[in-house]
Design a protein around this motif. Structure first.
Motif, mmCIF file in Angstrom:
data_model
loop_
_atom_site.group_PDB
_atom_site.id
_atom_site.type_symbol
_atom_site.label_atom_id
_atom_site.label_comp_id
_atom_site.label_asym_id
_atom_site.label_seq_id
_atom_site.Cartn_x
_atom_site.Cartn_y
_atom_site.Cartn_z
ATOM 1 N N MET A 18 1.017 -1.725 -0.143
ATOM 2 C CA MET A 18 0.176 -0.396 -0.115
ATOM 3 C C MET A 18 1.295 1.631 0.277
ATOM 4 N N HIS A 19 0.249 2.456 -1.244
ATOM 5 C CA HIS A 19 1.327 3.497 -0.710
ATOM 6 C C HIS A 19 2.581 3.489 -1.591
ATOM 7 N N GLU A 20 2.760 2.807 -1.511
ATOM 8 C CA GLU A 20 4.735 2.267 -2.512
ATOM 9 C C GLU A 20 3.732 2.282 -4.264
ATOM 10 N N LYS A 21 5.094 3.258 -4.974
ATOM 11 C CA LYS A 21 4.900 3.609 -5.984
ATOM 12 C C LYS A 21 5.206 1.682 -6.805
ATOM 13 N N PHE A 22 4.103 1.750 -7.373
ATOM 14 C CA PHE A 22 4.290 0.607 -8.644
ATOM 15 C C PHE A 22 5.374 0.446 -9.817
ATOM 16 N N GLY A 23 6.070 -0.369 -10.006
ATOM 17 C CA GLY A 23 6.581 -0.596 -10.895
ATOM 18 C C GLY A 23 7.441 -2.370 -11.220
ATOM 19 N N VAL A 24 7.148 -2.484 -12.522
ATOM 20 C CA VAL A 24 8.344 -3.934 -12.689
ATOM 21 C C VAL A 24 9.447 -4.280 -11.655
ATOM 22 N N ASP A 25 10.216 -3.051 -11.727
ATOM 23 C CA ASP A 25 11.728 -3.717 -10.760
ATOM 24 C C ASP A 25 11.567 -3.771 -9.356
ATOM 25 N N ALA A 26 10.725 -2.995 -8.752
ATOM 26 C CA ALA A 26 9.897 -2.923 -7.135
ATOM 27 C C ALA A 26 9.283 -4.134 -7.516
ATOM 28 N N CYS A 27 8.529 -5.149 -8.124
ATOM 29 C CA CYS A 27 7.779 -6.952 -8.059
ATOM 30 C C CYS A 27 9.107 -7.532 -7.530
ATOM 31 N N MET A 28 9.563 -7.270 -9.202
ATOM 32 C CA MET A 28 10.845 -7.752 -8.706
ATOM 33 C C MET A 28 11.680 -8.422 -7.964
#
Length: 195
Positions: free
Chosen positions: A1-11
């Motif tokens: 929650m409240h974190e910026k979404f990004g593919v790198d962060a998901c990885m």
């Protein structure tokens, strides 16, 4: 929650979770999670035994993706950023109790547009071609995200396509027991191949 979404962060999240598991993993994802599971498994150096990717057999490109982004932008402009719509759809798909549980920790509605935009950077067909472990592509027979499943299956050297009857896009809501059984079956298959 409240974190910026990004593919790198998901990885990074997937990498950390797999590392904590302490051994080979079977990665399972549904919809956006399915695309991310395929992408992570194709690029990690950690041992992956198998991948189950559900409800994600269409490339996130072109007019369809632009349409979803446009719709998400419109929903985000609603006074409640789409919370009432989310709750209605959740109740229809999951029932009252399931909808309550799905929203219990809050809903990151603000992540929808960035999540959809970031999917332009993911190429699931190229990722599938890199995988040399069992890959199960699981789609509900009523799912609109299966229109390219033949192309996805052809891209996966060790792929298998499985259709789930009486299921749409959210297989885990429509056929939870079937989805759990498939997940267990793939985990057993993967563990036998390591032994």
């Amino acid at each position: 929650m409240h974190e910026k979404f990004g593919v790198d962060a998901c990885m990074t999240v997937l990498e950390d979770a797999a590392r904590r598991a302490g051994g080979p993993v079977v990665v399972v994802g549904l919809s956006l999670g399915g695309y991310l599971a395929i992408h992570w498994a194709a690029h990690t150096q950690l041992p992956v035994q198998a991948v189950l990717a559900a409800s994600c057999s269409v490339r996130p490109r072109g007019v369809a993706l632009a349409g979803y982004i446009g719709l998400a932008r419109l929903i985000a402009r609603l006074p409640d950023q789409g919370m009432a719509l989310h709750q209605l759809v959740s109740r229809c798909a999951l029932g009252r109790e399931g909808a309550h549980e799905a929203s219990d920790g809050g809903v990151a509605l603000e992540a929808m547009v960035p999540a959809l935009r970031s999917m332009r950077t993911v190429d699931p067909l190229a990722d599938l071609a890199l995988l040399d472990v069992p890959v199960w592509l699981v789609n509900g027979v009523w799912d609109h995200f299966r229109v390219e499943e033949g192309r996805f299956l052809a891209a996966a050297p060790t792929g298998r396509l499985i259709h789930v009857r009486a299921a749409g896009h959210i297989i885990t809501a429509d056929q939870p027991a079937v989805f759990a059984r498939l997940t267990r079956s793939l985990a057993r298959l993967a563990s036998r191949s390591v032994a």
